[in-house]
Write an enzyme that holds these catalytic residues in place. Structure first.
Site, PDB file in Angstrom:
ATOM      1  N   LYS A  17      32.371  28.349  76.863  1.00 57.49           N
ATOM      2  CA  LYS A  17      33.028  27.458  77.835  1.00 57.49           C
ATOM      3  C   LYS A  17      34.078  26.606  77.131  1.00 57.49           C
ATOM      4  CE  LYS A  17      29.365  24.026  77.356  1.00 57.49           C
ATOM      5  NZ  LYS A  17      28.865  22.804  77.925  1.00 57.49           N
ATOM      6  N   TYR A  35      56.652   3.687  65.615  1.00 56.36           N
ATOM      7  CA  TYR A  35      56.762   2.763  66.754  1.00 56.36           C
ATOM      8  C   TYR A  35      56.114   1.421  66.423  1.00 56.36           C
ATOM      9  CZ  TYR A  35      58.209   6.406  70.056  1.00 56.36           C
ATOM     10  OH  TYR A  35      58.908   7.392  70.734  1.00 56.36           O
ATOM     11  N   ARG A  66      21.508  16.159  85.188  1.00 54.53           N
ATOM     12  CA  ARG A  66      22.872  16.624  85.458  1.00 54.53           C
ATOM     13  C   ARG A  66      22.853  17.460  86.738  1.00 54.53           C
ATOM     14  NH1 ARG A  66      25.937  19.010  80.203  1.00 54.53           N
ATOM     15  NH2 ARG A  66      24.581  20.796  80.532  1.00 54.53           N
ATOM     16  N   ASP A 117      54.647  13.752  69.160  1.00 51.51           N
ATOM     17  CA  ASP A 117      54.842  15.088  68.578  1.00 51.51           C
ATOM     18  C   ASP A 117      54.880  15.099  67.053  1.00 51.51           C
ATOM     19  OD1 ASP A 117      55.617  15.831  71.346  1.00 51.51           O
ATOM     20  OD2 ASP A 117      57.354  14.591  70.839  1.00 51.51           O
ATOM     21  N   CYS A 146      52.963   9.427  66.731  1.00 55.17           N
ATOM     22  CA  CYS A 146      53.862   9.622  67.880  1.00 55.17           C
ATOM     23  C   CYS A 146      53.345  10.784  68.735  1.00 55.17           C
ATOM     24  CB  CYS A 146      55.270   9.961  67.401  1.00 55.17           C
ATOM     25  SG  CYS A 146      55.942   8.833  66.191  1.00 55.17           S
TER      26      CYS A 146
HETATM   27  C1  LIG Z   1      23.774  24.361  79.687  1.00 58.39           C
HETATM   28  C2  LIG Z   1      24.195  24.489  78.258  1.00 58.39           C
HETATM   29  N1  LIG Z   1      23.599  25.403  77.482  1.00 58.39           N
HETATM   30  C3  LIG Z   1      23.929  25.574  76.199  1.00 58.39           C
HETATM   31  C4  LIG Z   1      24.897  24.792  75.603  1.00 58.39           C
HETATM   32  C5  LIG Z   1      25.213  25.009  74.141  1.00 58.39           C
HETATM   33  O1  LIG Z   1      24.733  23.928  73.400  1.00 58.39           O
HETATM   34  P1  LIG Z   1      25.032  23.824  71.842  1.00 58.39           P
HETATM   35  O2  LIG Z   1      26.510  23.828  71.731  1.00 58.39           O
HETATM   36  O3  LIG Z   1      24.438  22.530  71.438  1.00 58.39           O
HETATM   37  O4  LIG Z   1      24.422  24.999  71.208  1.00 58.39           O
HETATM   38  C6  LIG Z   1      25.533  23.818  76.368  1.00 58.39           C
HETATM   39  C7  LIG Z   1      26.546  22.983  75.720  1.00 58.39           C
HETATM   40  O5  LIG Z   1      26.928  21.932  76.111  1.00 58.39           O
HETATM   41  C8  LIG Z   1      25.184  23.663  77.723  1.00 58.39           C
HETATM   42  O6  LIG Z   1      25.771  22.752  78.495  1.00 58.39           O
END
Ligand SMILES: Cc1ncc(COP(=O)(O)O)c(C=O)c1O
Length: 373
Positions: free
Chosen positions: A41, A269, A139, A317, A315
């Site tokens: 992900k 800056y 969650r 960039d 900055c």
């Molecule tokens: C539902 C779920 N499973 C597995 C993982 C993987 O966890 P890790 O990166 O600690 O191995 C995550 C990561 O956030 C997660 O949200």
């Protein structure tokens, strides 16, 4: 295929062999027949989802997990075969697309399944579902055995959906104290116990749980994220890891300008950095629009194998670095990674930014190309 040419020397180098080695090492610590779900992900935690998924599948992962429908479709466009699981919420409107694309969805409410059912009526294949149990993460997920049974029965009663898995996620697997972890395990186990029939894939462990907790909790699959990328989920886990992890992410650039400034002249800056003496200043083409956020001011980089500090405000960039002498244009700068004997780790950045290592590769923006080796 044409390789894209990048004209700016700023790039994230991704070591796919390190990712594969991490997976191979993990495999030795999971029980036989436990599948590896590679968590790719968020663009594989900022490493690049397609390349990491390919490397993970080659190293033995069998399922790919993402957080969102769009991430799942991106992965499916590149990989026809492997199972893909969306760990987060999906809208009901995505259900028929998920069925067509063989993408497994996470569910935690009977209403969702009931609303999805009519949309699935014309699909050739049933939609595969994983039930999420909220055992303490707070969650998403069902929070009682009754709700689980109701959801289970709804799924059973509808033709075009199929239960493929059930899972939970631990909130404290990376901590030494196991009190809360044990409570989560107990609730998940009590949920499994009331199910009339267990689905194919029961899974609960992230890397922390899979490496340092009871191997029985590996069930049918482990969800392997942060340590695939060579990072430890916490300093506690790092101290007891059964093998060394190999970090896969480094961040590099080059000096594009070098000049001498006089004592009293300023840089950046706000003219906040004032030279304490005559000194050499190098300019690096990377800034907060690349994810090198302003809070990293003062962070060191590696040039010529030595640590040198970023000076002045970062900055959008570019940023500037204090040099001990004149270096040539094109001199390599390592912001994260190894040069000679010195290493700047993702953990060092995380400490500086008062955050966790997970966040660091994710904040390096899409403008920084990911280069694989
Ligand atoms: C539902 C779920 N499973 C597995 C993982 C993987 O966890 P890790 O990166 O600690 O191995 C995550 C990561 O956030 C997660 O949200």
């Amino acid at each position: 295929m044409k390789t894209q040419q990048y004209f700016r020397p700023t790039k994230a180098m991704i070591d796919l062999q390190a990712i594969q080695q991490n997976i191979k090492n993990l495999k030795k610590f999971i029980r036989p027949n436990v599948q590896i779900i590679a968590v790719v992900k968020a663009n594989a935690y900022g490493h690049g989802d397609v390349a990491v998924a390919q490397a993970a599948l080659e190293a033995g992962a069998t399922i790919l997990a993402v957080a969102t429908p769009d991430e799942a479709l991106h992965i499916r466009a590149h990989f026809e075969e492997p199972d893909i699981l969306i760990l987060g919420a999906s809208p009901v409107s995505f259900a028929p697309i998920a069925a067509q694309q063989r993408i497994m969805l996470t569910v935690y409410a009977s209403e969702w399944v009931q609303q999805a059912a009519p949309l699935l009526a014309k699909e050739a294949e049933p939609l595969q579902l994983h039930i999420k149990v909220d055992s303490g993460m707070g969650r998403i997920g069902i929070r009682s055995e009754q709700d689980l049974l109701a959801l289970y029965q709804t799924i059973e009663s509808i033709d075009n959906v199929e239960l493929n898995g059930i899972f939970t996620h631990f909130a404290t697997a990376d901590e030494k104290d196991t009190t809360y972890f044990d409570e989560q395990v107990q609730f998940f186990e009590s949920c499994l116990a009331v199910m009339p029939k267990k689905p194919l894939l029961v899974h609960a462990s992230n890397t922390a749980a899979s490496l340092v907790k009871d191997s029985n909790l590996q069930y049918d699959a482990v969800r392997y994220g942060i340590s695939m990328y060579g990072l430890s989920p916490s300093s506690y886990v790092e101290s007891i890891l059964p093998f060394a992890l190999q970090p896969a992410f480094s961040l590099e650039s080059e000096l594009v300008h070098v000049k001498e400034i006089k004592k009293g002249e300023s840089v950046g800056y706000g003219a906040t950095y004032v030279a304490p003496s005559n000194m050499w200043i190098g300019t690096i083409p990377i800034g907060y629009a690349d994810g090198v956020i302003r809070k990293l001011g003062g962070q060191e980089v590696l040039i010529d194998g030595q640590r040198m500090p970023i000076v002045g405000r970062i900055c959008m960039d570019q940023c500037m670095v204090a040099l001990p002498k004149a270096y040539a244009i094109g001199e390599k700068v390592t912001l994260i990674g190894q040069q000679g004997q010195n290493r700047i780790s993702i953990d060092e950045w995380a400490t500086k930014l008062e955050t966790i290592n997970y966040e660091i590769p994710c904040i390096i923006t899409a403008r920084v190309p990911r280069i694989y080796f």
